[in-house]
Design an enzyme around this catalytic site. Sequence first.
Site, PDB file in Angstrom:
ATOM      1  N   HIS A 109       0.924   0.824  -8.645  1.00 54.03           N
ATOM      2  CA  HIS A 109       0.667   1.701  -7.500  1.00 54.03           C
ATOM      3  C   HIS A 109       0.982   3.149  -7.880  1.00 54.03           C
ATOM      4  O   HIS A 109       1.509   3.911  -7.067  1.00 54.03           O
ATOM      5  CB  HIS A 109       1.527   1.303  -6.295  1.00 54.03           C
ATOM      6  N   GLU A 161       1.011 -11.220  -5.239  1.00 49.60           N
ATOM      7  CA  GLU A 161      -0.242 -10.798  -5.862  1.00 49.60           C
ATOM      8  C   GLU A 161      -0.426 -11.346  -7.274  1.00 49.60           C
ATOM      9  O   GLU A 161      -1.186 -10.788  -8.062  1.00 49.60           O
ATOM     10  CB  GLU A 161      -0.326  -9.274  -5.881  1.00 49.60           C
ATOM     11  N   HIS A 179      -0.525  -4.489 -12.944  1.00 51.52           N
ATOM     12  CA  HIS A 179      -0.953  -3.944 -11.647  1.00 51.52           C
ATOM     13  C   HIS A 179       0.040  -2.882 -11.215  1.00 51.52           C
ATOM     14  O   HIS A 179       1.251  -3.097 -11.227  1.00 51.52           O
ATOM     15  CB  HIS A 179      -1.031  -5.057 -10.598  1.00 51.52           C
ATOM     16  N   HIS A 215      -4.828   1.470  -2.855  1.00 50.13           N
ATOM     17  CA  HIS A 215      -3.855   0.472  -3.310  1.00 50.13           C
ATOM     18  C   HIS A 215      -3.246   0.831  -4.667  1.00 50.13           C
ATOM     19  O   HIS A 215      -2.031   0.859  -4.813  1.00 50.13           O
ATOM     20  CB  HIS A 215      -4.555  -0.898  -3.379  1.00 50.13           C
TER      21      HIS A 215
END
Length: 277
Positions: free
Chosen positions: A106, A85, A104, A186
């Site tokens: 989660h 990613e 990023h 996500h």
Amino acid sequence: MSSLPSPKLNTDDLDALITANHILHYNKVLDAYGHISLRHPEKHDVFIMSGDRAPALVSSQSDLIEYNISDSSPVDPSSKKGYQERFIHSEIYKRFPEISSVIHSHSEAVLPYTMSGVAMKPTFHIAGFLGTHVPIYDIMPLYSEDDQQDMLVNTQKFGASLASTFSTSASASSTPNHNVVLMANHGFTTIGTSIKQAVYRAVYTHVNASVQTNAITLRNAAIGAGVSVEGEMRFLNEEQVAGSLKMNDASQDRPWGLWVEEVETCRMYEHTRSHER
């Protein structure tokens, strides 16, 4: 198979990137998954992030890889395996020249707000950077019939679509209108003009989600038990958000100093600095 960043880069920047991986893990923003990157301060068409490993285990500059912003390809074709990613990072850097760090996550605290229909709101002044509206990026409409629908932002098309969600305008504005974007089922992505700013925003997005969930739970429990509650749920308004954002940026050194001390005294995290190699 060297993947070391170029020697021209200030090693303090690389050390900060390694430390940031540990801070984000320590604060439960990242676990085995998730990532942080840094735009190369000298080569603005290049960014740097860890190879494919858990953030807590990033320990030296040899764990880092340089990538071309143009297409997320490694600067050194013989580099070790990287994150799928990384297109999240490359496409944000491509669209917003002022952004120098991307995270990023989660986060378990944030995930419910990506799929419950309950909007994330700024609950307190430390999270003023969220603004009054936190958009949600949904990858599903972009899938073609033959795509593997695993939610990963692993192509330029998906990354560019996510990057565009940081803008309110359909045009390719070079200035983001949002600091945080939720990602349906996500996680979330946040941005900053520095590693410190991006880490601050990531940690307090996670904290804000926990505070909001606790407030909703408390209110519903009180109502269910017949306990009187006063007024509606309160969140920051536009004026409060604007004032708090300025305060957030002015005070980010304080938590950064604390977080650095926490991870440096925690035996789990290893950090071999350049002068120690």
